[in-house]
Write a protein that holds these residues in place. Structure first.
Motif, PDB file in Angstrom:
ATOM      1  N   ALA A 196       1.390  35.997  62.718  1.00 34.69           N
ATOM      2  CA  ALA A 196      -0.021  36.242  62.407  1.00 34.69           C
ATOM      3  C   ALA A 196      -0.169  37.335  61.353  1.00 34.69           C
ATOM      4  CB  ALA A 196      -0.771  36.638  63.678  1.00 34.69           C
ATOM      5  N   ALA A 197       0.793  38.244  61.285  1.00 36.64           N
ATOM      6  CA  ALA A 197       0.768  39.323  60.301  1.00 36.64           C
ATOM      7  C   ALA A 197       1.382  38.903  58.965  1.00 36.64           C
ATOM      8  CB  ALA A 197       1.504  40.537  60.849  1.00 36.64           C
ATOM      9  N   GLY A 198       1.798  37.650  58.873  1.00 36.81           N
ATOM     10  CA  GLY A 198       2.322  37.140  57.611  1.00 36.81           C
ATOM     11  C   GLY A 198       3.816  37.267  57.427  1.00 36.81           C
ATOM     12  N   VAL A 199       4.544  37.597  58.492  1.00 32.70           N
ATOM     13  CA  VAL A 199       6.001  37.711  58.399  1.00 32.70           C
ATOM     14  C   VAL A 199       6.624  36.325  58.565  1.00 32.70           C
ATOM     15  CG1 VAL A 199       8.080  38.736  59.392  1.00 32.70           C
ATOM     16  CG2 VAL A 199       5.940  40.046  59.320  1.00 32.70           C
ATOM     17  N   ALA A 200       7.496  35.945  57.653  1.00 35.74           N
ATOM     18  CA  ALA A 200       8.186  34.655  57.731  1.00 35.74           C
ATOM     19  C   ALA A 200       9.272  34.731  58.797  1.00 35.74           C
ATOM     20  CB  ALA A 200       8.795  34.295  56.380  1.00 35.74           C
ATOM     21  N   CYS A 201       9.278  33.768  59.714  1.00 33.69           N
ATOM     22  CA  CYS A 201      10.233  33.755  60.820  1.00 33.69           C
ATOM     23  C   CYS A 201      10.960  32.426  60.871  1.00 33.69           C
ATOM     24  CB  CYS A 201       9.525  33.992  62.154  1.00 33.69           C
ATOM     25  SG  CYS A 201       8.705  35.601  62.292  1.00 33.69           S
ATOM     26  N   SER A 202      12.275  32.478  60.806  1.00 31.90           N
ATOM     27  CA  SER A 202      13.076  31.295  61.092  1.00 31.90           C
ATOM     28  C   SER A 202      13.391  31.300  62.583  1.00 31.90           C
ATOM     29  CB  SER A 202      14.359  31.298  60.257  1.00 31.90           C
ATOM     30  OG  SER A 202      15.265  32.278  60.735  1.00 31.90           O
ATOM     31  N   LEU A 203      13.984  30.228  63.067  1.00 25.40           N
ATOM     32  CA  LEU A 203      14.216  30.082  64.506  1.00 25.40           C
ATOM     33  C   LEU A 203      15.683  29.744  64.742  1.00 25.40           C
ATOM     34  CD1 LEU A 203      12.419  30.099  67.119  1.00 25.40           C
ATOM     35  CD2 LEU A 203      12.539  27.609  67.023  1.00 25.40           C
ATOM     36  N   ALA A 204      16.275  30.379  65.767  1.00 25.27           N
ATOM     37  CA  ALA A 204      17.699  30.174  66.006  1.00 25.27           C
ATOM     38  C   ALA A 204      18.038  30.347  67.479  1.00 25.27           C
ATOM     39  CB  ALA A 204      18.517  31.147  65.156  1.00 25.27           C
ATOM     40  N   THR A 205      19.263  29.945  67.828  1.00 23.40           N
ATOM     41  CA  THR A 205      19.722  29.964  69.220  1.00 23.40           C
ATOM     42  C   THR A 205      20.534  31.199  69.572  1.00 23.40           C
ATOM     43  OG1 THR A 205      21.706  28.734  68.608  1.00 23.40           O
ATOM     44  CG2 THR A 205      19.804  27.439  69.357  1.00 23.40           C
ATOM     45  N   ASP A 206      21.106  31.875  68.569  1.00 25.09           N
ATOM     46  CA  ASP A 206      21.921  33.074  68.768  1.00 25.09           C
ATOM     47  C   ASP A 206      23.278  32.717  69.382  1.00 25.09           C
ATOM     48  OD1 ASP A 206      22.550  35.723  68.554  1.00 25.09           O
ATOM     49  OD2 ASP A 206      21.081  36.448  70.000  1.00 25.09           O
ATOM     50  N   ASP A 207      23.354  32.605  70.706  1.00 25.44           N
ATOM     51  CA  ASP A 207      24.584  32.231  71.416  1.00 25.44           C
ATOM     52  C   ASP A 207      24.232  31.133  72.411  1.00 25.44           C
ATOM     53  OD1 ASP A 207      26.841  34.591  70.936  1.00 25.44           O
ATOM     54  OD2 ASP A 207      24.782  35.344  70.798  1.00 25.44           O
ATOM     55  N   PRO A 208      24.052  29.902  71.955  1.00 26.54           N
ATOM     56  CA  PRO A 208      23.423  28.879  72.809  1.00 26.54           C
ATOM     57  C   PRO A 208      24.171  28.559  74.093  1.00 26.54           C
ATOM     58  CG  PRO A 208      24.352  27.908  70.816  1.00 26.54           C
ATOM     59  CD  PRO A 208      24.364  29.389  70.618  1.00 26.54           C
ATOM     60  N   ALA A 209      25.518  28.553  74.059  1.00 24.65           N
ATOM     61  CA  ALA A 209      26.253  28.238  75.282  1.00 24.65           C
ATOM     62  C   ALA A 209      26.077  29.327  76.330  1.00 24.65           C
ATOM     63  CB  ALA A 209      27.736  28.043  74.968  1.00 24.65           C
ATOM     64  N   MET A 210      25.973  30.564  75.882  1.00 27.55           N
ATOM     65  CA  MET A 210      25.878  31.688  76.805  1.00 27.55           C
ATOM     66  C   MET A 210      24.453  31.910  77.293  1.00 27.55           C
ATOM     67  SD  MET A 210      28.562  34.293  74.946  1.00 27.55           S
ATOM     68  CE  MET A 210      29.015  35.179  76.436  1.00 27.55           C
ATOM     69  N   PHE A 211      23.472  31.418  76.517  1.00 22.74           N
ATOM     70  CA  PHE A 211      22.078  31.621  76.883  1.00 22.74           C
ATOM     71  C   PHE A 211      21.420  30.350  77.428  1.00 22.74           C
ATOM     72  CE2 PHE A 211      22.194  35.042  73.412  1.00 22.74           C
ATOM     73  CZ  PHE A 211      22.496  36.036  74.330  1.00 22.74           C
ATOM     74  N   ASP A 212      22.214  29.299  77.607  1.00 29.00           N
ATOM     75  CA  ASP A 212      21.701  28.033  78.145  1.00 29.00           C
ATOM     76  C   ASP A 212      20.501  27.543  77.342  1.00 29.00           C
ATOM     77  OD1 ASP A 212      21.476  25.807  79.791  1.00 29.00           O
ATOM     78  OD2 ASP A 212      20.153  26.829  81.210  1.00 29.00           O
ATOM     79  N   THR A 213      20.712  27.396  76.042  1.00 26.01           N
ATOM     80  CA  THR A 213      19.644  26.932  75.169  1.00 26.01           C
ATOM     81  C   THR A 213      20.222  26.006  74.108  1.00 26.01           C
ATOM     82  OG1 THR A 213      17.728  27.667  73.875  1.00 26.01           O
ATOM     83  CG2 THR A 213      19.784  28.872  73.532  1.00 26.01           C
ATOM     84  N   GLY A 221      13.210  28.979  56.920  1.00 27.33           N
ATOM     85  CA  GLY A 221      14.644  28.742  56.815  1.00 27.33           C
ATOM     86  C   GLY A 221      15.071  28.462  55.386  1.00 27.33           C
ATOM     87  N   VAL A 222      14.290  27.660  54.681  1.00 30.76           N
ATOM     88  CA  VAL A 222      14.587  27.370  53.273  1.00 30.76           C
ATOM     89  C   VAL A 222      14.545  28.663  52.461  1.00 30.76           C
ATOM     90  CG1 VAL A 222      13.790  26.190  51.192  1.00 30.76           C
ATOM     91  CG2 VAL A 222      13.755  24.991  53.391  1.00 30.76           C
ATOM     92  N   ALA A 223      13.527  29.482  52.696  1.00 31.43           N
ATOM     93  CA  ALA A 223      13.371  30.728  51.942  1.00 31.43           C
ATOM     94  C   ALA A 223      14.497  31.710  52.239  1.00 31.43           C
ATOM     95  CB  ALA A 223      12.024  31.364  52.267  1.00 31.43           C
TER      96      ALA A 223
END
Length: 345
Positions: free
Chosen positions: A269-286, A309-311
């Motif tokens: 909402a403040a205009g910060v671009a955010c990509s999305l990721a899993t970090d450590d998916p096997a350890m975080f069950d995601t 992500g492209v940016a």
């Protein structure tokens, strides 16, 4: 061959923050341990899964060190990349930036060449078999003395022509600010490697400012605690610094008390671009699908996450343009509906 990501019902995805050692599912981890004559805290899939119930971030780091040491050969590192590319492609991933921590392996007697060539060969095979572009960004551990950090930067620079595009700073933030590591990041910058440090995950805005000012951060991994400082948030928006946000990871390590209280919505909402990721998916069950379902419930649109992500991607301009064109050709309205129909764990 997996389903073409461009035609995935929830749309193509870009993941800029995944620790390759943390993608290895328990069954594979056990097989590697047997193959390499290494021991683990548990000898069963169920036991390892129970171990992954983290009390806090420090406990997560302890478990990460205890389990990931079983990866020891060039074939192991290659396998890790290829298998995660297959998993990510099944959720629509078309581009990944994989993190790995070479110092821990070298200290246990693994040759630097095996580590870097294994991951780099895995990235090539991932593209050939699964159509996923993979770039690599090794991490410097914040617990290292500066001399060792410079050594890690030097290793990375040696392999810069093999798909190494950046260098990060990982590990426990508390008590380990970014500023002392400036010499290592300066060496990396001279080799053309971008700075992509972790900051603002468990430490506050000062960690993010230090990553920007002392390390010349091109992106910030996590960065969620920047929300505590409105001036810093404005700076991130104005300078178009992409944050790699990992909601489920933040929940599992107790960096946020609940997903409903996650700062993703406020940052966007403040205009910060955010990509999305899993970090450590096997350890975080995601997985990438679960993360996008969570993000949708926090008001984030898949098209905006993809654009961030492209940016933020540390790729050549030819690859960036290909990713951009793929995004423009996507029916994002249909993809958003498919994401909202997904389940959240």
């Amino acid at each position: 061959m997996s389903e073409p990501a461009a035609s995935h019902p929830t749309g193509p995805k870009i993941e800029l923050h995944v620790h390759l050692e943390g993608t290895v599912r328990p069954a594979t981890l056990l097989a590697m341990a047997r193959r390499n004559g290494e021991s683990l805290p548990s000898s069963t899939v169920e036991g390892l899964a129970e171990l992954y119930r983290f009390r806090d971030f420090d406990h997560f780091i302890q478990v990460w060190i205890m389990t990931t040491h079983v990866m020891r050969t060039e074939a192991d590192f290659r396998q890790v990349v290829v298998e995660y590319a297959a998993e990510a492609a099944a959720h629509g991933a078309v581009y990944l930036e994989g993190i790995f921590s070479p110092w821990f392996r070298v200290q246990r007697g693994v040759r630097v060449e095996e580590i870097f060539h294994g991951y780099a060969d895995g990235a090539i095979e991932a593209r050939e078999r699964h159509g996923v572009e993979v770039r690599l960004t090794p991490d410097i551990e914040r617990v290292l003395p500066v001399e060792s950090a410079v050594e890690v930067a030097g290793w990375t620079a040696r392999f810069a022509e093999r798909g190494l595009v950046g260098i990060g700073l990982g590990g426990p933030e508390a008590g380990h600010p970014p500023e002392p590591f400036a010499p290592a990041f300066a060496l990396a910058a001279d080799a053309g490697l971008a700075a992509v440090p972790h900051a603002g995950e468990t430490a506050g805005p000062e960690s993010v400012r230090g990553a920007l000012d002392a390390l010349g951060a091109r992106r910030i991994r996590h960065g969620i605690r920047a929300v505590e400082d409105p001036a810093l948030v404005r700076r991130l928006a104005d300078e178009r610094i992409v944050l790699d946000v990992c909601p489920v990871s933040n929940l599992r390590t107790r960096s946020v008390p609940s997903l409903a209280e996650h700062p993703l919505a406020a940052l966007r909402a403040a205009g910060v671009a955010c990509s999305l990721a899993t970090d450590d998916p096997a350890m975080f069950d995601t997985d990438l699908g679960a993360e996008h379902a969570v993000a949708a419930r926090l008001g984030a649109r898949s098209r905006d996450l993809y654009a961030a992500g492209v940016a933020g991607a540390l790729c050549d301009e030819t690859t960036r343009e290909r990713l951009r064109v793929l995004g423009e050709a996507t029916d994002w309205d249909a993809a958003e509906q498919a994401v909202r129909a997904g389940s959240v764990r």
